[in-house]
Design a protein around this motif. Structure first.
Motif, PDB file in Angstrom:
ATOM      1  N   ALA A 164      48.007  38.144  46.407  1.00 57.77           N
ATOM      2  CA  ALA A 164      48.535  37.459  45.274  1.00 57.77           C
ATOM      3  C   ALA A 164      47.551  36.094  44.893  1.00 57.77           C
ATOM      4  CB  ALA A 164      49.802  36.521  45.698  1.00 57.77           C
ATOM      5  N   GLY A 165      46.953  35.526  45.885  1.00 57.22           N
ATOM      6  CA  GLY A 165      45.778  34.342  45.671  1.00 57.22           C
ATOM      7  C   GLY A 165      44.668  35.068  44.980  1.00 57.22           C
ATOM      8  N   ILE A 166      44.208  36.215  45.342  1.00 56.83           N
ATOM      9  CA  ILE A 166      43.249  36.559  44.709  1.00 56.83           C
ATOM     10  C   ILE A 166      43.507  37.054  43.126  1.00 56.83           C
ATOM     11  CG2 ILE A 166      41.597  38.747  44.497  1.00 56.83           C
ATOM     12  CD1 ILE A 166      42.065  38.989  47.331  1.00 56.83           C
ATOM     13  N   VAL A 167      44.686  37.557  42.997  1.00 54.46           N
ATOM     14  CA  VAL A 167      45.166  37.891  41.522  1.00 54.46           C
ATOM     15  C   VAL A 167      45.324  36.669  40.832  1.00 54.46           C
ATOM     16  CG1 VAL A 167      47.122  38.939  40.064  1.00 54.46           C
ATOM     17  CG2 VAL A 167      46.184  39.988  42.125  1.00 54.46           C
ATOM     18  N   MET A 168      45.794  35.604  41.177  1.00 51.88           N
ATOM     19  CA  MET A 168      46.191  34.441  40.517  1.00 51.88           C
ATOM     20  C   MET A 168      44.592  33.616  40.241  1.00 51.88           C
ATOM     21  SD  MET A 168      49.552  32.959  42.716  1.00 51.88           S
ATOM     22  CE  MET A 168      49.501  31.471  42.070  1.00 51.88           C
ATOM     23  N   VAL A 193      50.678  48.237  35.292  1.00 50.88           N
ATOM     24  CA  VAL A 193      49.804  48.823  36.444  1.00 50.88           C
ATOM     25  C   VAL A 193      50.483  49.514  37.714  1.00 50.88           C
ATOM     26  CG1 VAL A 193      48.265  46.864  35.786  1.00 50.88           C
ATOM     27  CG2 VAL A 193      50.411  46.574  37.553  1.00 50.88           C
ATOM     28  N   THR A 194      49.589  50.335  38.226  1.00 56.93           N
ATOM     29  CA  THR A 194      50.169  50.955  39.489  1.00 56.93           C
ATOM     30  C   THR A 194      49.602  50.257  40.689  1.00 56.93           C
ATOM     31  OG1 THR A 194      48.644  52.724  39.277  1.00 56.93           O
ATOM     32  CG2 THR A 194      50.866  53.105  38.223  1.00 56.93           C
ATOM     33  N   GLU A 195      48.399  49.758  40.707  1.00 55.32           N
ATOM     34  CA  GLU A 195      47.532  49.229  41.712  1.00 55.32           C
ATOM     35  C   GLU A 195      47.479  47.888  41.339  1.00 55.32           C
ATOM     36  OE1 GLU A 195      46.880  50.898  44.553  1.00 55.32           O
ATOM     37  OE2 GLU A 195      47.117  52.705  43.686  1.00 55.32           O
ATOM     38  N   TRP A 196      47.280  47.098  42.547  1.00 55.26           N
ATOM     39  CA  TRP A 196      46.976  45.458  42.552  1.00 55.26           C
ATOM     40  C   TRP A 196      45.652  45.344  41.702  1.00 55.26           C
ATOM     41  CZ3 TRP A 196      43.017  42.692  44.195  1.00 55.26           C
ATOM     42  CH2 TRP A 196      42.355  43.275  45.403  1.00 55.26           C
ATOM     43  N   TRP A 197      44.728  45.930  42.231  1.00 53.75           N
ATOM     44  CA  TRP A 197      43.457  45.685  41.731  1.00 53.75           C
ATOM     45  C   TRP A 197      43.345  45.776  40.036  1.00 53.75           C
ATOM     46  CZ3 TRP A 197      41.121  49.544  38.969  1.00 53.75           C
ATOM     47  CH2 TRP A 197      41.565  50.765  39.114  1.00 53.75           C
ATOM     48  N   ILE A 214      53.338  42.259  43.141  1.00 52.30           N
ATOM     49  CA  ILE A 214      52.365  42.976  43.953  1.00 52.30           C
ATOM     50  C   ILE A 214      53.068  43.634  44.900  1.00 52.30           C
ATOM     51  CG2 ILE A 214      50.469  42.423  45.424  1.00 52.30           C
ATOM     52  CD1 ILE A 214      49.779  40.118  43.661  1.00 52.30           C
ATOM     53  N   GLY A 215      53.968  43.316  45.575  1.00 48.36           N
ATOM     54  CA  GLY A 215      54.838  43.901  46.721  1.00 48.36           C
ATOM     55  C   GLY A 215      55.459  45.190  46.232  1.00 48.36           C
TER      56      GLY A 215
END
Length: 420
Positions: free
Chosen positions: A278-282, A326-330, A264-265
């Motif tokens: 990271a918590g949201i993605v997990m 992917v290019t964005e975390w969302w 994510i970084g």
């Protein structure tokens, strides 16, 4: 004069004892509800330490950052290791003495151990207690055995999907609770609160779960040992495939754990937002699974468990591949949610097939092995994902796990033809 009356126990053709599932026609839904609640509370208590585990490890005398990370990982994984080791044993005992005693054993044991973690003095005591929690606990595992054997065969997929939803919800809510509760009652108080939650689940299990288990169940199991042995030989490849699939599901879901923050970084997220993002993605994979677990379980009841397993493995494998681009975390979060939605149909379908393959004689034992396979995947996933990322690059983790899932789908398709 000859008497025509005969004692019931000595009759030539005694009435056959109804099957275990048939004897729970009136109670299985209530038992399912209690099991969902118990699985939810125990998973909340086990996972709520994630946000503050490094802080607690530091309070126990660990000083350097590297040592804190190392001991935190060991302490967290110890519970899963313990459960993987003992799940088959508890499943076998469930076949011998009943499912409800195993639920009570798990809840009481975990309530005591969780409270003891709150009075640990060293990091070694913390690790030992987390390991013991896995060895003596496993409420969700015991609940899977009970629900998987009590639910009618044509509703087993749906019931196991509902149970899976409760466990997933607990794993999702736990870290949220752990993020707030220590600020109100302290870290040690949080462990006491977790123990109290599990104690409530134990009381609900004791007073509300109904089980009609007879010694005749054990006698019938012994009488069918020869048949069961030949059945196991006949279905060995099929059952081994199902266990492998179960392990792969958790392995794929957990493979991103060691690299999620770094990945994510690399997508441009600011350092001070990395942990939260990271918590949201997990969490997204768990949210996706909660949305579809019951629906896919019901679908398996209608169109067949093998069809759901093969389709979900292929779709999950495909969903893994775009995560490398992917290019964005969302975008990663959205794909992880899609992956969770397809992943959710596999484990309930696997559990249903195993139940049907072995019958009532050794269902608990085989479902125990299923739980062991799942927790093994949960332990191996982060290790494998981390090693692939180190040697082949971050993106390779997604390619490798996606390929493994699609390969597992092919293996499941072959096993389906053998089981037909």
């Amino acid at each position: 004069m000859t008497s025509t009356a005969q004692p019931l126990t000595g009759s030539a053709n005694p009435a056959p004892l109804p099957g275990y599932a048939e004897r729970h026609t009136l109670h299985w839904k209530r038992n399912l509800a209690v099991s969902v609640f118990g699985s939810f509370t125990t998973l909340v208590s086990l996972s709520m330490l994630l946000p503050f585990l490094p802080i607690y490890v530091r309070q126990l005398g660990v000083t350097t950052d590297a040592a804190v990370i190392q001991w935190s990982g060991i302490a967290f994984g110890a519970t899963f290791l313990g459960t993987a080791v003992t799940a088959p044993l508890w499943g076998r005992l469930a076949d011998r003495f009943g499912r409800k005693p195993m639920l009570i054993r798990a809840a009481v044991g975990m309530a005591v151990v969780m409270s003891l973690i709150g009075v640990a003095h060293t990091v070694h005591e913390l690790v030992a207690l987390r390991l013991i929690a896995g060895l003596v606990g496993g409420y969700a595992s015991a609940a899977t055995v009970m629900v998987g054997t009590q639910a009618p065969k044509d509703r087993a997929g749906w019931a196991l999907g509902i149970l899976s939803t409760g466990a997933l919800a607990g794993s999702l809510v736990g870290p949220l609770v752990g993020g707030f509760l220590p600020g109100w009652i302290g870290i040690r108080g949080t462990f006491f609160a977790g123990g109290a939650m599990i104690a409530v689940a134990a009381l609900c299990t004791i007073f509300f779960v109904k089980e009609d288990f007879h010694p005749a169940d054990r006698q019938r199991a012994r009488a069918g040992q020869g048949t069961a042995a030949s059945g196991r030989r006949e279905h060995a490849i099929v059952i081994a495939t199902l266990l492998l699939v179960a392990m792969m599901v958790l392995l794929a879901n957990m493979s991103i754990e060691p690299i999620i923050t770094i990945y994510i970084g690399s997508l441009g997220v600011a350092p001070d937002h990395l942990a939260r993002t990271a918590g949201i993605v997990m969490a997204c994979s768990a949210v996706g699974s909660m949305l579809t677990a019951a629906r896919l379980g019901a679908l398996a009841d209608r169109i067949g468990s093998w069809n759901v397993i093969v389709a979900c493995l292929v779709l999950t494998g495909i969903a893994m591949i775009p995560q490398a681009f992917v290019t964005e975390w969302w975008q990663l979060a959205a794909l992880r949610m899609v992956m969770g939605m397809t992943l959710a149909g596999i484990l309930p379908a696997v559990a249903k097939l195993i139940r049907n393959a072995v019958g009532e004689r050794s269902t608990g034992t085989m479902l125990g092995y299923l739980q062991s396979a799942q927790f093994s995947g949960q332990v191996l996933g982060p290790v494998l994902g981390g090693q692939i990322a180190v040697h082949l690059g971050l993106h390779s983790t997604f390619f490798a796990t996606g390929g493994l899932l699609i390969a597992s789908a092919g293996l499941a398709a072959l096993a389906r033809t053998r089981a037909a």
